[in-house]
Design an enzyme around this catalytic site. Structure first.
Site, mmCIF file in Angstrom:
data_model
loop_
_atom_site.group_PDB
_atom_site.id
_atom_site.type_symbol
_atom_site.label_atom_id
_atom_site.label_comp_id
_atom_site.label_asym_id
_atom_site.label_seq_id
_atom_site.Cartn_x
_atom_site.Cartn_y
_atom_site.Cartn_z
ATOM 1 N N GLY A 1 0.792 -1.232 0.000
ATOM 2 C CA GLY A 1 0.000 0.000 0.000
ATOM 3 C C GLY A 1 0.814 1.267 0.000
ATOM 4 O O GLY A 1 0.310 2.342 -0.347
ATOM 5 N N GLU A 2 2.072 1.214 0.362
ATOM 6 C CA GLU A 2 2.910 2.404 0.414
ATOM 7 C C GLU A 2 3.285 2.847 -0.986
ATOM 8 O O GLU A 2 3.602 2.034 -1.856
ATOM 9 C CB GLU A 2 4.161 2.131 1.241
ATOM 10 C CG GLU A 2 3.861 1.733 2.686
ATOM 11 C CD GLU A 2 5.119 1.444 3.461
ATOM 12 O OE1 GLU A 2 6.214 1.798 2.956
ATOM 13 O OE2 GLU A 2 5.027 0.866 4.559
ATOM 14 N N ALA A 3 3.283 4.146 -1.164
ATOM 15 C CA ALA A 3 3.597 4.710 -2.487
ATOM 16 C C ALA A 3 5.022 4.401 -2.894
ATOM 17 O O ALA A 3 5.316 4.183 -4.081
ATOM 18 C CB ALA A 3 3.362 6.225 -2.471
ATOM 19 N N ILE B 1 5.198 0.926 -4.408
ATOM 20 C CA ILE B 1 4.626 0.915 -5.758
ATOM 21 C C ILE B 1 5.557 1.618 -6.723
ATOM 22 O O ILE B 1 5.762 1.175 -7.864
ATOM 23 C CB ILE B 1 3.239 1.592 -5.745
ATOM 24 C CG1 ILE B 1 2.301 0.837 -4.808
ATOM 25 C CG2 ILE B 1 2.661 1.653 -7.146
ATOM 26 C CD1 ILE B 1 0.933 1.489 -4.679
#
Length: 1426
Positions: free
Chosen positions: A630-632, A635
């Site tokens: 979920g962390e940018a 990604i």
């Protein structure tokens, strides 16, 4: 003019069709002119009729039809079809004529201009116009149109059609098949729709059959595949230009990619048709689009079902030829499977069934090309539906299970799946999953048996049938290579090889890969089994990884599945290849900020091959392998690596830099979140997406069409950043599988392929994996089954499992089966109420018991402890109910019926006195006479099998003999009803059908281990501490059975006897319970019988067996006397049959002891004496080792009979004489071997001592108080024994001892006895003793004179003789004469002289004459002179 016969036929056919159409033209209302308005010339002015009449005049003059242009005679027909002024009936007639010309092959490929002719026919038929007359008539014309189009495709000249013509035909026909009666907007009837669909199916089948035939070289045509035209008619709408025509349907759904099209057009293979591969490609693609439609409107399911049916027809008709072309392969492997999964989601049973049939057809025809797709489909769709997940009703689950049953029943399917999936590290365990599912669904959990349970049971049976196909039925077992070890000696890069689609490279761990036949097979099989073993380790590693990836890596390093030093490339490849890894855990690992894991992410991204893959599909492919964190930042790192790899591998140069690819990928993820997140209310539009991505391609814009296609792709099919829903297969997964299918590991290796000869050796591994859940499921079904058909089906499955287990030596299976089946026979408990009646009512219990003994008889080599114990428990219960046949007790070498001893008969005798037994407690009390008579009558009515006579006679009588014991209850009697009698009869017949006796008769064929387990089970069944009469009799039965099995297995007595010995010890010398006389008797008698039967055949085991006989020495003599008669009989039989093989003294000592003890019983005396006689008479079985024991036995007999049975005593004394006679004969070793005895060592034979023992015994019998005739006979035998002593070459000491300690004391005892002179018989004894003494002295004087004690012996003799002469007148006369003879002989020998002295220097002259004169005054030295 002579015509060819075919040409004549063609002329006649054409002439007939011309006349038919012309007549129809005249009869039509338009042509039925009134004579007053038109004359004949005006009627002939119609050009269409004129063309037919003109053609009619020409046709009979055409000779060679191959040179005639078909358009010359087809033009009138085609004009009539296209004419709008012609009514429907005339058009129908013209179409019928045209169809006849096509079906009769008037036009052939060899005909001039035939290609143009067939194309004109198709074009004209598609452009058919006519005046409507009515819906029914018009539908008939439309059907005729479709029939002509089908005929055009089917005809020989149809091979000359162009690709566009074929596609136009398909589109013309499909439009009438997509609507039906009741569908909104439809103007045709349901009958027409069904008929048109049938015709379309025939056309598709005929078309695809041409593809298969062209592959086989049966058709000519163009060799190369024609290229696909730029404008495909399948992409637009086509319609028949008639008044009822409707717009054709355009292709919908996911279309094939450009790479597929290029591959299809470039495909080269077997000779194809004139129209090439393009029509097949387009038609198949169009049908797939119909099957994958998401429309849910009225009639949509009907259209999908019809499309699936056409797909099935095309696959079956095209056969393996479909897989020869890359384009068609791509369609099937990507789009068809995707369409099938979508069709399943519609929840329609018929669609569901059709989907499964399509997949089954694909597997059967080209399964080796769709291995991975088949795996994915079955795991994600079929197995889920079979388990009931995603099913709208139970019927849907039944359809899925029936489809799975079809797969399992297909020969080779299970082996293919196991070999290519379960035995490959990177693939799933489909075979195990199928078995697990069927076992689970077969379990009736809290519900009665239903259709799902029965279908699952059939599936399990299909699996067992498949595995049993290779099992031999001749009793042999499979020769299997050893189990491979999963421990790898060192690390090899299996993950890199598997990622590239290559073999993992385990060949280096196979020690020997010979090129010879058998070794080559074993090497290949071992390689597969090794990979399977490693896969198990990998599965454990995956479990560790899913909990903690670091511990997972540590485990893999320990197992040599990863290098000892952490390697980012190896880990990345492992993440790509390994099955069952948690995608969340993979995403967590790849999202780590540690430099090492960043490198792992980089290697992970570089492992993808994105050449020729569209950008959105490449991104989907990348994101499908893990769950993005979920962390940018995570990604961002993932997309950065993706963009770098895609930029390097792109081939179209669309991406200006890796940053452009990274930015676009990130933008697509944002678009996906925006469009498909429920939290976003305002969705991004296409225009906004295009605007947001301006200038990101290194300050340049991407093509608008490219961005719009990306938007549509994401809008229609979202990227699943989270776990996909159960059963859903991402679209990109099919693309990945298609790529993998082109590798070495993507091709199916079949068990009958040359590279895997003997692949069925893996059957044992397969069976080992599934037998547990399979047998458990079948057993539960059997337990729940009520009808006999289901019971028989379940038992068939268990028999199959037993067959396979026996062949592959999975022994625990048969044990489990027998234990399970025996539970169904618990109604046969002696303590139950009416057990035989209840059992006779229970058909399940009856077939279960028959199956128990069938399995035990057929596969006894696989039975172990639990199985044999269950069988023995059942046998004991049958015995207690009196249901065992008499032949059960007959021994291996075949006793006659009257000698077949059964404990049952003795039990009847024991219970007859008291009237009841403990067995009868709780049993029903019946009218004995009526029940037994009825039972026997029923039994005798049964048809005898073809078996030996004595066995059938026993079976027919045991119902009377044995059951009488059951009915002896000694109380109130209760009459059975007719129904109960019939049930009881069924029980008896069931026991007969089980052939229990054969199970134990055939034990000689058992392998050593199961045979030992059988003996242990028999020992267990007998019980160690019987507490009541039931237990005691059971123990006797088991003891008898143990002896019987031992006798039948005499060749393996060395292995069996330790068990028998220990059991006999516990019986005869119990340490934990009171001794049982009945058991002891059975044990002793059985032991003697075993010795009788076995020693004759295996004399080398005599010591082994006779050691156990020593147990009788611990028995009380009183107990032996109680069973003396039977023991004596067995001892006599043992001596008669096996005495020659008994060589040990301790053994003879025990036998002689038994003879002595049994002789103490008057009923057994004669038998015991006979046994002794058989040993001693004529020295038949006398040996140095048993001489002493035989002499002791003889003394015992004489002592026991001397007074009251003098004749018997005299008989034994004669035997003692024979013993003396035997002593000198024991000289020649040849004679010893002839008698069957080994030559004894010299020191082992002390003949003098044996002779001396006999002399002592005879002297004792001569002096004891017994019958006079016995004493006299003993004295005679003593005299004879003294004479025989000369042959033994005794020395002076021995003869001196005889005189001093035996003969002189004998005479002394006789003359001093008070009653010695009462009767003449007593005097005779003294006389014989004196005579023996005198003769012995004279005969051995030359030896005796050398003794130091000679003087003492001589003087003592004279004293005894002097005393005896005063007792009787006759002795007073004979003794002096005897003494005189002795004196003369002594003088002659120089002993009786004045100068002779003995060794002590003593002279006998004076002492001798002094004692002699006491005997008689005439005995003086003067007798020497005279």
């Amino acid at each position: 003019m002579d015509y060819d016969m075919n040409d004549v036929q063609y002329s006649l056919i054409l002439s007939n069709e011309i006349a038919t159409v012309a007549t129809a033209l005249r009869q039509n209302s338009k042509w039925a002119f009134v004579a007053s308005r038109y004359d004949d010339e005006e009627q002939l002015d119609d050009p269409l009729l004129e063309e037919f009449l003109s053609l009619r005049q020409k046709v009979m003059y055409w000779g060679n039809w191959a040179l005639v242009d078909p358009l010359e005679y087809l033009s009138p027909f085609l004009e009539a079809i296209r004419s709008q002024e012609v009514s429907g009936p005339i058009t129908s007639v013209a179409l019928s004529s045209l169809m006849k010309l096509l079906t009769s092959n008037v036009i052939s490929p060899a005909t001039t201009n035939s290609a143009e002719a067939i194309r004109r026919i198709v074009s004209s038929v598609r452009e058919c116009r006519f005046e409507g007359t009515g819906s029914s008539a018009d539908e008939a014309v439309l059907l005729r149109i479709l029939q002509v189009l089908v005929a055009a495709v089917r005809s020989d000249v149809g091979t000359l059609l162009a690709a566009r013509d074929v596609q136009d035909i398909f589109l013309t026909m499909i439009q009438w098949c997509e609507v039906g009666e009741g569908t909104p907007g439809s103007e045709v009837s349901g009958v027409f729709t069904q008929s048109s669909r049938q015709l379309l199916g025939e056309m598709v089948g005929a078309l695809f059959a041409r593809l298969r035939l062209s592959r086989m070289g049966e058709l000519g045509g163009v060799d190369a595949c024609r290229g696909r035209p730029k404008g495909s008619p399948m992409s637009g709408s086509k319609s028949v230009n008639s008044d009822m025509s409707k717009g054709g349907r355009s292709a919908s759904g996911h279309s094939a990619s450009k790479s597929d099209a290029s591959a299809a057009s470039a495909s080269m293979g077997a000779p194809l048709l004139m129209f090439g591969i393009e029509p097949f490609w387009e038609i198949f693609r169009y049908l797939i689009s119909l099957a994958s439609t998401e429309s849910r409107g009225p009639g949509a399911d009907d259209v999908v079902l019809f499309a699936l049916q056409l797909i099935h027809t095309s696959i079956v008709s095209g056969g393996e030829a479909l897989a020869d072309h890359r384009g068609l392969q791509c369609i099937m492997r990507q789009h068809l499977f995707m369409a099938l999964t979508r069709a399943l989601s519609r929840g329609h049973q018929s669609i569901q069934s059709a989907v499964f049939q399509v997949v089954l057809a694909m597997y059967k025809l080209f399964g080796d090309r769709i291995l991975l797709q088949l795996e994915c489909f079955m795991q994600s769709s079929l197995l889920r539906l079979c388990e009931g997940k995603g099913c709208q009703s139970q019927e849907h689950q039944e359809v899925a299970l029936e489809a799975l049953l079809d797969f399992c029943g297909y020969p080779g399917f299970l082996h293919d799946m196991y070999l290519n999936l379960d035995c490959r590290v990177e693939r799933s365990n489909l075979f195990e999953d199928i078995c697990s599912l069927l076992s689970k669904t077969a379990f009736p959990v809290k519900s009665p048996l239903g259709a799902i349970h029965m279908i699952s049971l059939e599936g399990l049976l299909a699996m067992l049938y498949s595995l049993s196909a290779q099992c031999c039925t001749d009793g042999t077992t499979a020769q299997l290579p050893p189990e491979p070890k999963a421990e790898l000696p060192n690390y090899i890069d299996i993950w890199g090889n598997l990622l590239e689609g290559r073999s993992p490279g385990l060949e280096v761990f196979i020690n020997e890969v010979s090129t010879s036949g058998r070794d080559q097979v074993d090497a290949g099989v071992q390689l597969i089994r090794l990979e399977k073993a490693i896969k198990r380790r990998v599965s454990v590693a995956a479990d560790h990884f899913n909990k903690d990836f670091k511990k997972g890596f540590q485990y893999m390093q320990a197992m040599k599945l990863l290098p000892d030093k952490e390697d980012c490339t190896a880990i990345a490849h492992f993440l790509r290849v390994c099955q069952n890894l948690d995608k969340t855990m993979i995403g967590e690992l790849l999202g780590e900020s540690d430099d090492f894991y960043k490198q792992v992410l980089q290697e992970f991204a570089q492992s993808f091959r994105f050449q020729d893959v569209p950008f959105d599909l490449a991104l989907r492919m990348f994101l499908d392998t893990f769950k993005v964190g979920g962390e940018a930042q995570k990604i961002d790192r993932a997309m950065e690596n993706f963009g770098r790899v895609y930029y390097k591998t792109q081939v179209n140069g669309l991406m200006a830099s890796s940053d452009a690819a990274f930015t676009l990928a990130f933008s697509i993820i944002m678009l996906n979140t925006d469009l498909h997140s429920s939290g976003v209310k305002k969705k991004m539009t296409m225009e906004e997406f295009v605007r947001n991505n301006r200038g990101i391609n290194d300050n340049e814009n991407f093509p608008r069409e490219f961005l719009e296609s990306l938007y549509r792709s994401i809008s229609q099919n979202p990227i699943r950043l989270q776990d996909t829903s159960a059963g859903e297969v991402p679209i990109v997964r099919w693309l990945v599988l298609d790529q993998q299918s082109e590798t070495e590991r993507g091709r199916m290796l079949r068990t009958n392929d040359r590279e895997l000869k003997g692949g069925h050796a893996l059957d044992r591994d397969m069976f080992s994996l599934i037998w547990g859940p399979t047998v458990a499921a079948v057993s539960v079904v059997l337990d729940q089954a009520e009808d006999i058909t289901t019971v028989q089906t379940a038992l068939t499955g268990l028999k199959l499992a037993a067959k396979i287990a026996s062949y592959y030596r999975v022994d625990e299976v048969i044990d489990s089966l027998v234990v399970t089946l025996c539970k169904f026979t618990m109604q046969l408990a002696p303590g139950a109420i009416k057990p035989m009646v209840n059992f006779g009512h229970n058909s399940k219990a009856q077939v279960a018991m028959e199956t128990v003994f069938f399995v035990a008889s057929r596969y006894g080599d696989s039975l172990r402890a639990a199985g044999w114990r269950s069988i023995m428990d059942l046998v004991v219960r049958l015995y207690r109910l009196g249901l065992l046949p008499n032949t059960f007790w007959q021994e291996a070498n075949g006793l006659p019926e009257e000698e077949g001893r059964s404990p049952e008969t003795e039990s009847v005798k024991m219970t007859s006195d008291s009237g009841s037994t403990a067995d009868d407690a709780g049993s029903e009390k019946y009218d004995t006479a009526k029940q037994v008579a009825g039972m026997r009558a029923s039994h005798l009515r049964s048809v005898p099998r073809k078996r030996d006579r004595f066995r059938h006679r026993d079976l027919s009588s045991y119902a009377t003999t044995s059951l009488s014991r059951l009915f002896m209850s000694g109380g109130a009697e209760k009459q059975l009803t007719r129904e109960e009698q019939e049930a009881q009869e069924r029980t008896v017949r069931c026991v007969e059908h089980c052939r229990i006796d054969e199970l134990f008769l055939d034990t000689k064929f058992l392998q050593p281990e199961p045979l030992l387990e059988l003996v242990r089970a028999v020992t267990w069944a007998s019980g160690s501490a019987p507490r009541q009469i039931n237990d005691e009799k059971t123990s006797v039965v088991c003891l008898e059975l143990m002896f019987s099995v031992t006798i039948r297995n005499r060749d393996r007595i060395n292995k069996l006897w330790p068990l028998v010995h220990d059991h006999l010890k516990s019986v005869i010398i119990p340490s934990d319970r009171p001794i049982s006389k009945t058991l002891v008797e059975a044990g002793v008698l059985g032991l003697l019988r075993v010795c009788q039967r076995i020693l004759v055949y295996k004399p080398e085991v005599a010591d082994l067996l006779l050691t156990s006989l020593q147990f009788v020495r611990n028995l009380d003599s009183e107990m032996i006397r109680e069973m003396a008669e039977k023991v004596a009989t067995e001892v006599l039989a043992l001596i008669k049959g096996a005495a020659s093989f008994i060589h040990q003294g301790w053994a003879w000592s025990t036998i002689c002891l038994l003879i002595i003890l049994t002789a103490a019983s008057p009923p057994a005396f004669k038998t015991a004496l006979d046994a002794f006689i058989h040993i001693v008479k004529d020295g038949a079985h006398l040996t140095p080792v048993n001489f002493s024991d035989c002499l002791s036995t003889a003394r015992s007999f004489v002592e026991r009979t001397a007074t009251h049975q003098p004749d018997r005593a005299i008989q034994v004394l004669d035997l003692m004489g024979d013993m003396v006679v035997w002593l000198p004969s024991w000289k020649s070793s040849q004679g010893e071997r002839r008698l069957g005895y080994p030559a004894p060592p010299e020191k082992g034979l002390d003949r003098a001592q044996c002779w001396s023992d006999v002399i002592k015994a005879l002297c004792s019998f001569s002096s004891q108080e017994s019958a006079p005739q016995v004493r006299n006979h003993a004295a005679v035998k003593l005299h004879n024994a003294i004479i025989m002593g000369e042959q033994l070459q005794l020395d002076a000491q021995q003869w001196g001892a005889v005189l001093k300690y035996e003969l002189i004391p004998l005479v002394q005892a006789l003359i001093t006895r008070e009653k010695a002179w009462d009767v003449e018989e007593n005097f005779q004894t003294v006389k014989l003793a004196v005579k023996t003494l005198s003769k012995t002295f004279l005969q051995f004087l030359n030896l005796l004179q050398k003794l130091p004690t000679f003087s003492a012996i001589w003087l003592e003799m004279l004293t005894v003789l002097q005393k005896s002469c005063y007792r009787h007148n006759e002795l007073a006369e004979s003794v002096p004469e005897d003494v005189k003879n002795m004196l003369l002989v002594m003088a002659k020998e120089g002993v009786l002289t004045q100068d002779w002295k003995d060794s002590k220097g003593k002279n006998l002259w004076e002492a001798t004459w002094r004692e002699a004169q006491r005997i008689s005054y005439a005995l003086t030295p003067k007798i020497l002179v005279s």
